[in-house]
Design an enzyme around this catalytic site. Structure first.
Site, short mmCIF file in Angstrom:
data_model
loop_
_atom_site.label_atom_id
_atom_site.label_comp_id
_atom_site.label_asym_id
_atom_site.label_seq_id
_atom_site.Cartn_x
_atom_site.Cartn_y
_atom_site.Cartn_z
CE LYS A 113 -1.75 0.81 1.43
NZ LYS A 113 -1.46 0.84 0.28
CE LYS A 147 3.43 5.19 0.68
NZ LYS A 147 3.85 4.10 0.55
CE LYS A 202 5.17 -3.43 0.90
NZ LYS A 202 5.01 -2.33 0.27
P1 ATP Z 1 3.56 0.98 1.88
O1 ATP Z 1 2.67 0.77 2.88
O2 ATP Z 1 5.09 1.34 2.36
O3 ATP Z 1 2.70 1.97 0.99
P2 ATP Z 1 1.88 -1.22 1.01
O4 ATP Z 1 1.98 -2.23 1.92
O5 ATP Z 1 0.93 -0.30 0.55
O6 ATP Z 1 3.27 -0.38 0.66
P3 ATP Z 1 2.80 -1.54 -1.90
O7 ATP Z 1 4.13 -2.57 -2.07
O8 ATP Z 1 2.47 -0.12 -2.03
O9 ATP Z 1 2.58 -2.00 -0.59
O10 ATP Z 1 1.85 -2.52 -3.08
C1 ATP Z 1 2.48 -4.39 -2.34
C2 ATP Z 1 1.27 -4.88 -4.09
O11 ATP Z 1 0.26 -5.31 -3.18
C3 ATP Z 1 0.62 -3.37 -4.63
O12 ATP Z 1 0.06 -4.63 -5.92
C4 ATP Z 1 -0.83 -3.16 -3.84
O13 ATP Z 1 -2.20 -3.37 -4.56
C5 ATP Z 1 -0.34 -4.64 -2.61
N1 ATP Z 1 -1.71 -3.79 -1.84
C6 ATP Z 1 -0.97 -3.24 -0.84
N2 ATP Z 1 -1.98 -3.24 0.40
C7 ATP Z 1 -2.36 -4.57 -0.04
C8 ATP Z 1 -3.79 -4.60 1.17
N3 ATP Z 1 -3.89 -3.53 2.24
N4 ATP Z 1 -4.91 -5.38 0.46
C9 ATP Z 1 -4.60 -5.84 -1.25
N5 ATP Z 1 -3.88 -5.50 -1.34
C10 ATP Z 1 -2.30 -4.70 -1.25
#
Ligand code: ATP
Ligand code: LTN
Length: 333
Positions: free
Chosen positions: A197, A115, A200
């Site tokens: 990964k 980040k 969002k």
């Molecule tokens: P950002 O892009 O804003 O960092 P993010 O999509 O990584 O967000 P988080 O809010 O950090 O999402 O995660 C919410 C939940 O979803 C957490 O439990 C995280 O482990 C899970 N998660 C996020 N991305 C993935 C993924 N690609 N596959 C499986 N689980 C995920």
């Protein structure tokens, strides 16, 4: 234990629109575990402000996320679904735990490194101590289990270290939590760059399937997903694109990778992508319908928010008072 049940805590940030990764890696498991445990599911809005947010947008996204928890099947009468910012104990315990966490530990966190690379103009102290707030979230409720995707494992390890460190000095104050990582969907990758990964905050909208995507968009994104050379549907490390699509298919259908390989033996990528798209659409449609219903009922949502905020405060404050007393802060007359 609360009412003879073990305690589960998890949360998501109200940033961006949730992706299929969030659903398959976290939210879907939450629903499956919700009967077995006494559950706390937080919209972790304190965590969201490590990046600048527009106030109206943050408020809307937080409310949408809370409605989505309910739409996904979490019963707010049984599960405590609440805003982190409504329970001040989170910030108070986070401060205390900051004093039990080392700079070196936080420096190693890969999410912080990622980040800060992305937001070089705003590498604030909150971004650095983010995992300590997450530890406070979990430890406040004496959680036994924390369902998360694989990307959060490092934060969970740190939470366990902080809890053990604190307990060693002050006695058994905190339950040391166990991670729960679901079998399917724990690590859904980007559709465009399957070594990253699905996230969002990805700038390329074709990389992620959003939970709000309509069926045509889902089908189009699946068809455009990057695949590998060759034509067989095999779950192998050297085929990251197809492997990811198999992971998505398994998370949606409950099948195993082995069963999926058999099902698509002799069939091509085109046919498989179509099936993946359909499996996603079948999961998203009822979710989107329920979301529209829940969001429309403003009075119902407000009632849930108030009731559950108070319930969360009750349990959180109990732990916070114990911690304050152990540390040596003066008792409240
Ligand atoms: P950002 O892009 O804003 O960092 P993010 O999509 O990584 O967000 P988080 O809010 O950090 O999402 O995660 C919410 C939940 O979803 C957490 O439990 C995280 O482990 C899970 N998660 C996020 N991305 C993935 C993924 N690609 N596959 C499986 N689980 C995920
Ligand atoms: N850091 C997590 C969100 C989060 C969380 C938590 C998850 C904040 N507090 C407590 C589980 C338990 C994330 O970025 N996905």
């Amino acid at each position: 234990m609360i009412n003879d049940k073990k305690v589960l805590f998890s949360g998501m940030q109200a940033t961006g629109t949730l992706t299929l990764g969030n659903y398959a890696g976290a939210l879907k498991n939450w629903v499956q575990l919700s009967d077995q445990y006494q559950c706390f599911y937080s919209v972790v809005d304190l965590h969201s402000i490590t990046i600048r947010r527009d106030p109206a947008d943050l408020r809307k996204r937080a409310r949408d996320l809370l409605a989505l928890y309910i739409a996904a099947g979490l019963d707010p009468k049984k599960n405590c679904i609440y805003y982190q910012s409504h329970v001040s104990a989170h910030a108070e315990l986070a401060w205390i735990l900051n004093c039990f966490t080392y700079m070196g530990e936080l420096n190693r966190m890969t999410q912080f490194k990622d980040k800060s690379r992305k937001h070089q103009d705003n590498i604030n102290a909150g971004l650095f101590t983010y995992p300590v707030l997450m530890a406070a979230d979990i430890l406040l409720y004496q959680a036994d289990v924390v369902p998360v995707g694989l990307d959060q494992m490092q934060h969970l390890e740190l939470t366990r270290d902080i809890a053990q460190r604190f307990n060693k000095i002050y006695g058994d104050v905190f339950t040391v939590p166990e991670p729960y990582v679901g079998k399917a969907g724990a690590n859904i990758k980007s559709l465009q760059e399957p070594d990253k990964k699905m996230s969002k905050s990805d700038e390329n909208p074709n990389a992620s399937i959003y939970l709000t995507d309509d069926p045509d968009t889902v089908m189009r994104k699946c068809k455009r997903a990057v695949t590998d050379s060759g034509s067989e549907i095999l779950y192998r490390d050297d085929k990251p694109g197809i492997r990811n699509l198999i992971d998505i298919y398994c998370a949606m259908t409950g099948k195993t990778p082995g069963e999926t390989e058999k099902e698509f033996e002799g069939k091509g990528y085109g046919q498989f992508k179509e099936a993946v798209g359909e499996s996603v659409v079948a999961q998203l449609r009822p979710l989107q319908e329920r979301f529209a219903q829940v969001s429309a009922d403003k009075a119902y949502l407000s009632g849930i928010i108030k009731e559950n905020g108070e319930k969360a405060s009750y349990f959180a404050t109990k732990t916070l008072r114990k911690v304050q007393q152990k540390i040596g802060f003066p008792a409240r007359p």
